[in-house]
Design a protein around this motif. Structure first.
Motif, PDB file in Angstrom:
ATOM      1  N   VAL A 173       3.969 -11.866   8.286  1.00  6.00           N
ATOM      2  CA  VAL A 173       4.603 -11.489   7.017  1.00  6.00           C
ATOM      3  C   VAL A 173       5.778 -12.419   6.741  1.00  6.00           C
ATOM      4  CG1 VAL A 173       3.928  -9.059   7.106  1.00  6.00           C
ATOM      5  CG2 VAL A 173       6.090  -9.761   8.127  1.00  6.00           C
ATOM      6  N   MET A 174       5.961 -12.670   5.443  1.00  7.21           N
ATOM      7  CA  MET A 174       7.088 -13.496   5.025  1.00  7.21           C
ATOM      8  C   MET A 174       8.075 -12.623   4.271  1.00  7.21           C
ATOM      9  SD  MET A 174       4.941 -16.743   3.676  1.00  7.21           S
ATOM     10  CE  MET A 174       6.321 -17.566   2.923  1.00  7.21           C
ATOM     11  N   PHE A 204       0.384  -9.147   3.415  1.00  7.51           N
ATOM     12  CA  PHE A 204      -0.896  -8.494   3.157  1.00  7.51           C
ATOM     13  C   PHE A 204      -1.392  -7.990   4.509  1.00  7.51           C
ATOM     14  CE2 PHE A 204      -5.479  -9.275   1.312  1.00  7.51           C
ATOM     15  CZ  PHE A 204      -5.676  -7.920   1.259  1.00  7.51           C
ATOM     16  N   LEU A 205      -0.879  -6.814   4.898  1.00 13.28           N
ATOM     17  CA  LEU A 205      -1.129  -6.326   6.254  1.00 13.28           C
ATOM     18  C   LEU A 205      -2.597  -6.084   6.549  1.00 13.28           C
ATOM     19  CD1 LEU A 205       1.886  -3.913   6.898  1.00 13.28           C
ATOM     20  CD2 LEU A 205       1.635  -6.333   7.489  1.00 13.28           C
ATOM     21  N   GLU A 206      -3.371  -5.802   5.529  1.00 18.12           N
ATOM     22  CA  GLU A 206      -4.786  -5.562   5.776  1.00 18.12           C
ATOM     23  C   GLU A 206      -5.492  -6.871   6.171  1.00 18.12           C
ATOM     24  OE1 GLU A 206      -6.737  -2.325   3.791  1.00 18.12           O
ATOM     25  OE2 GLU A 206      -8.235  -3.736   3.048  1.00 18.12           O
ATOM     26  N   ALA A 207      -4.880  -7.993   5.799  1.00 15.26           N
ATOM     27  CA  ALA A 207      -5.497  -9.284   6.099  1.00 15.26           C
ATOM     28  C   ALA A 207      -4.817  -9.988   7.264  1.00 15.26           C
ATOM     29  CB  ALA A 207      -5.451 -10.175   4.864  1.00 15.26           C
ATOM     30  N   GLN A 227      -7.388  -2.917  -2.014  1.00 13.02           N
ATOM     31  CA  GLN A 227      -7.016  -4.097  -1.228  1.00 13.02           C
ATOM     32  C   GLN A 227      -8.271  -4.780  -0.708  1.00 13.02           C
ATOM     33  OE1 GLN A 227      -3.816  -3.808   1.733  1.00 13.02           O
ATOM     34  NE2 GLN A 227      -3.669  -1.654   1.190  1.00 13.02           N
ATOM     35  N   LEU A 228      -9.241  -3.936  -0.332  1.00 10.62           N
ATOM     36  CA  LEU A 228     -10.499  -4.489   0.161  1.00 10.62           C
ATOM     37  C   LEU A 228     -11.182  -5.346  -0.906  1.00 10.62           C
ATOM     38  CD1 LEU A 228     -12.446  -1.858   2.303  1.00 10.62           C
ATOM     39  CD2 LEU A 228     -11.854  -4.195   2.929  1.00 10.62           C
ATOM     40  N   LYS A 275       0.821  -1.203   0.000  1.00  8.49           N
ATOM     41  CA  LYS A 275       0.000   0.000   0.000  1.00  8.49           C
ATOM     42  C   LYS A 275       0.858   1.258   0.000  1.00  8.49           C
ATOM     43  CE  LYS A 275      -2.724   2.690   3.231  1.00  8.49           C
ATOM     44  NZ  LYS A 275      -3.686   3.367   2.378  1.00  8.49           N
ATOM     45  N   PHE A 276       0.482   2.198  -0.864  1.00  8.80           N
ATOM     46  CA  PHE A 276       1.079   3.544  -0.847  1.00  8.80           C
ATOM     47  C   PHE A 276      -0.074   4.527  -0.596  1.00  8.80           C
ATOM     48  CE2 PHE A 276       4.311   0.968  -2.748  1.00  8.80           C
ATOM     49  CZ  PHE A 276       5.490   1.516  -2.251  1.00  8.80           C
TER      50      PHE A 276
END
Lengths: 388, 263
Positions: free
Chosen positions: B50-51, B43-46, B21-22, B13-14
């Motif tokens: 994190v990998m 996918f921080l929103e989900a 993303q939603l 995301k910027f």
């Protein structure tokens, strides 16, 4: 149905009995598709009741302009053609051709046995009947038959309607494609709205047309009614809002390949594709393959396409008609010239949809007139030879 | 055959509203199919999990508006095999590209108590202005169907079916009478890329150009028709072109022709 010999004199069906025509078609398994009003325009949709027809409506049309207006006589067919055409039902704009499922190392085709829709197309105008014949040439006339089209076409019952009004963008009279309906219908109606009666003069064009009419109360038309029906259509022919000179049209377009007028049109053309989408004879489509996320099934879809999109001519070196000029020229030249070489007829039926529904009112009759006018006084090159 | 590792998917995301993303989360039952085929690596929103990179596919939302963004997108590009810019922000600079037509310092001074702490670029720019983008998926927001099509096409190794022609083609296929011709409503459909299914005209509204300019937009001819035939005021032509895709080349240029229109 084409070889039905019409011997009977026309009949008259009263407005009050027209529902019986719809009922008879339903009883015979047809889905009745007819005009109705939606979002400020007359479209073709499933209509089961005569009361849902656009009674008392008419249309005002100009380049890039369409408005519905009331008329006080309650006529059911007192308008000309709208944005849709019957190709929507005979050759739907989006259709799945086939689907397949992965099967070990290969795949298997999933058979779909969707029944052929049986449409009764009610309110087919003269120009539109010609357009359907053009689609027949395209989809059924060559070495490859479009089976889906063939099934829909053979199943279709056509109730044609003679035009009692010509639109401001109509020019069928110039092309000999209307306003009186030609052969190819099952039943043809001419609407009479007089002080004495609201009725339809009905002509039978096929055996099945005769069978359907037998279900509907009718009586032989009186000579006065036949004369009136003919006079109404003749009057419409005299009020065409546009004309198109067809003499030497093919040669004119072939000579005009480098004409500066194409640049002038290109400045206005939005390359949006509306003209091709509303044209009742434009038949181009593209084929797309899709897969699901798992890669276990694939589908092949057929989708309406247009010579105004860049993808239409996209090959390895890019789009072959990059400019608006090249695309508009291609479209007009195909409609009016190369179509003649392909199918021995004009690809245009004079319905005027491309003029009305062009968002910026580009008028093919005016563009052809401009090509002609700007040619006067110029040295005239030899007409190109017929293509083999 | 060696065991195949699932492709790793990252979502970045910027400057953006998160709406695109939603769209991925909105996939609902298809989302399970997605997670069956790819490993959601970032996918921080989900998820907070994190990998580390590298990633096979990166979906990038948002526009570049700060010097930090400009640096971070280069790192993301380096860590990504296939990079897809998603949404109007990532493909045209988004609504925040309105700053491109004005003085950012003035805005900052008007909005923030201490404008000197705001470290921002003069322009909001699309991802492709900074790094190589493999595919641009348009829309404000993007269409989930198109997103699934792009992901599915990537997984199969085929070309995604994402048309670049006008909204009018979709409108006509849908069977909607043209709102401009039949109702005199100013509509950007003829110059806008398809993808929404011609949603607004189907509800009697003109197109707002959420999917940005179509492949060969003739904005000049459309704007002239709006002005001369529909009576649209020049300032309203400018406003219509200056929304989510204001930063796109053709909309920017056309809107600049009406820059000094005040009525």
């Amino acid at each position: 149905m084409a070889d039905y010999e019409q011997l009977d004199t026309p009949s008259v069906v009263l407005r009050a009995d027209l529902q019986r025509l719809f009922d008879s078609l339903h009883a015979r398994g047809y889905e009745t598709i007819a005009p109705r009003v939606e979002n400020g325009a007359i479209i073709y949709d499933e209509v089961t009741s005569v009361d849902a027809l656009p009674a008392g409506w008419t249309d005002e049309q100009e380049g890039g302009f369409y408005r519905l207006e009331g008329r006080d006589d309650g006529a059911l067919f007192g308008y000309t053609v709208g944005p849709q055409s019957w190709k929507r039902y005979l050759s739907p704009p989006i259709r799945r051709l086939w689907q397949a499922r992965k099967n070990g190392d290969g795949f298997e085709i999933v058979h779909e046995d969707a029944p052929t829709p049986h449409y009764a197309l009610i309110g087919v105008r003269a120009c539109e009947l010609h357009a359907i014949h053009h689609l027949d040439d395209v989809y059924l006339g060559g070495s490859t038959i479009d089976a889906d089209y063939q099934q829909r076409r053979e199943a279709a019952f056509i109730v044609a309607v003679n035009c009692g009004k010509a639109g401001n963008t109509c020019f069928c009279a110039s092309l000999g494609t209307g306003p009186a309906v030609g052969p190819g219908y099952d039943l043809a109606l001419t609407e009479l709205v007089t002080e004495r009666e609201h009725a339809f003069v009905v002509t039978v064009g096929s055996e099945r047309g005769a069978d359907v009419l037998a279900d509907v109360p009718h009586r032989p038309a009186a000579p006065g009614e036949i004369d009136l029906a003919e006079a109404i259509v003749a009057e419409a022919a005299r009020h065409m809002g546009r004309t198109l000179e067809t003499t030497g049209l093919k040669e004119l377009l072939y000579r005009s390949f480098e004409h500066p007028h194409w640049d002038e049109v290109a400045e206005r053309c939005l390359t949006c594709g509306n003209c091709t989408m509303v044209c009742p004879t434009c038949f181009c489509f593209t084929v797309e393959d899709t897969t699901d996320l798992t890669g276990q099934s694939a589908e092949r879809w057929r989708r309406a396409d247009s010579c105004f999109t860049t993808a239409f001519t996209f090959i390895t070196s890019g789009s072959q008609r990059a400019s608006a000029k090249a695309r508009y020229r291609q479209w007009l030249t195909h409609k009016l010239a190369t179509w003649q070489d392909q199918f021995d007829s004009l690809g245009c039926v004079g319905c005027g949809r491309c003029i009305t529904w062009c968002p910026v009112g580009i008028d093919l009759t005016a563009e052809v007139a401009a090509l002609r006018a700007e040619e006067i006084g110029q040295p005239q090159p030899e007409a190109v030879l017929e293509m083999a | 055959m060696a065991t195949k590792r699932k492709p790793r998917l990252a979502v970045w995301k910027f400057a953006s509203c998160d709406g695109c993303q939603l769209s991925l989360l909105d996939c609902e039952h298809e989302l399970l199919a997605v997670t069956g085929q790819v490993e959601i690596a970032y996918f921080l929103e989900a998820s907070r999990a994190v990998m580390e990179g590298p990633y096979d596919v990166s979906l990038v939302e948002g526009s570049i508006t700060t010097p930090g963004d400009a640096e971070r997108i280069r790192e993301i590009r380096e860590a990504s095999k296939f990079l897809v810019a998603i949404g109007a922000c990532a493909t045209a600079g988004g609504i925040q590209a309105l700053r491109n037509f004005a003085d950012v310092k003035e805005f900052a001074a008007a909005v923030y108590a201490r404008p000197e702490v705001i470290d921002t670029l003069k322009r909001s720019s699309p991802i492709a202005e900074h790094v190589f983008v493999d595919f641009e998926l348009r829309g404000c927001p993007i269409s989930k169907h198109q997103l699934l099509e792009v992901v599915g096409a990537y997984l199969t190794g085929r070309k995604p079916n994402i048309p670049t022609h006008s909204v009018c083609m979709e409108c006509k296929m849908r069977g909607t009478p043209c709102v401009m011709v039949a109702a005199g409503i100013a509509c950007l459909g003829p110059v806008t890329q398809a993808g929404c299914g011609a949603l607004c005209p189907a509800y009697g509204r003109g197109c707002y150009a959420c999917f940005g300019p179509m492949e060969t937009p003739n904005t000049t001819a459309l704007a002239a028709w709006w002005r001369d035939e529909l009576g649209v005021e020049p300032i309203d032509i400018k406003r219509a072109l200056r929304t989510y895709n204001a930063g796109s080349e053709s909309f920017r240029k056309e809107s600049e022709a009406y820059e000094y229109a005040d009525h």
